[in-house]
Design a protein around this motif. Structure first.
Motif, short mmCIF file in Angstrom:
data_model
loop_
_atom_site.label_atom_id
_atom_site.label_comp_id
_atom_site.label_asym_id
_atom_site.label_seq_id
_atom_site.Cartn_x
_atom_site.Cartn_y
_atom_site.Cartn_z
N MET A 1 -67.33 26.25 43.51
CA MET A 1 -66.88 25.28 42.74
C MET A 1 -65.40 24.81 43.43
O MET A 1 -64.63 25.66 43.65
N ILE A 4 -59.95 21.71 40.48
CA ILE A 4 -59.97 20.97 39.47
C ILE A 4 -58.90 20.00 39.45
O ILE A 4 -57.92 20.30 39.50
N THR A 13 -54.29 17.22 33.90
CA THR A 13 -54.92 18.26 34.83
C THR A 13 -55.95 19.30 33.71
O THR A 13 -55.32 19.79 32.76
N LYS A 14 -57.10 19.36 34.17
CA LYS A 14 -58.01 20.25 33.31
C LYS A 14 -57.99 21.72 33.59
O LYS A 14 -57.47 22.11 34.54
N TYR A 16 -59.88 24.34 33.06
CA TYR A 16 -61.32 25.04 33.44
C TYR A 16 -62.38 23.99 33.43
O TYR A 16 -62.17 22.83 33.17
N PRO A 17 -63.39 24.27 34.26
CA PRO A 17 -64.26 23.57 34.56
C PRO A 17 -65.13 23.13 33.41
O PRO A 17 -65.49 23.92 32.46
N THR A 18 -65.65 21.77 33.15
CA THR A 18 -66.39 21.46 32.28
C THR A 18 -67.63 20.97 32.56
O THR A 18 -68.27 20.52 31.61
N GLY A 19 -67.94 20.94 33.81
CA GLY A 19 -69.40 20.53 34.36
C GLY A 19 -69.44 19.09 34.51
O GLY A 19 -70.70 18.50 34.81
N ASP A 20 -68.40 18.15 34.51
CA ASP A 20 -68.60 17.00 34.58
C ASP A 20 -67.83 16.48 36.13
O ASP A 20 -67.60 17.49 36.68
N THR A 22 -65.35 15.13 36.86
CA THR A 22 -63.99 15.52 37.14
C THR A 22 -63.65 16.96 37.62
O THR A 22 -62.28 16.93 37.91
N ASP A 23 -64.57 17.70 37.52
CA ASP A 23 -64.28 19.01 37.99
C ASP A 23 -64.07 18.86 39.48
O ASP A 23 -63.22 19.79 40.01
N LEU A 24 -64.74 18.17 40.23
CA LEU A 24 -64.58 18.09 41.88
C LEU A 24 -63.61 16.80 42.16
O LEU A 24 -63.24 16.69 43.36
#
Length: 80
Positions: A1, A4, A13-14, A16-20, A22-24
């Protein structure tokens, strides 16, 4: 991945990854953004109270979603 990324609207800023997506890719607005004026319709919009430009697909039947995207014969999700 990948990284973020930070929200373009408020700079949040996120952590941790959330799977949506906006992770990328950075989003224009996120759940931390204050309400903003929609460039399309001029109404107030926020992550929890969308303006009338948005169609929420999660409440539609699959056949209705297919009909919505197939209305112009291209099945394109690009509004332009």
């Amino acid at each position: 991945m990948g990284a973020i990324l930070t929200c373009k609207g408020c700079g949040a800023t996120k952590l941790y990854p959330t799977g949506d997506p906006t992770d990328l890719f950075p989003s224009e607005h996120c759940g931390d953004c204050p309400p903003w004026i929609c460039e399309g319709c001029g109404e107030t919009c926020s992550a929890v109270a969308l303006c009338s430009c948005w169609v929420q697909l999660d409440t539609l039947l699959l056949a209705d979603v297919k009909a919505l995207f197939g209305a112009d014969g291209t099945f394109s999700v690009d509004p332009a």
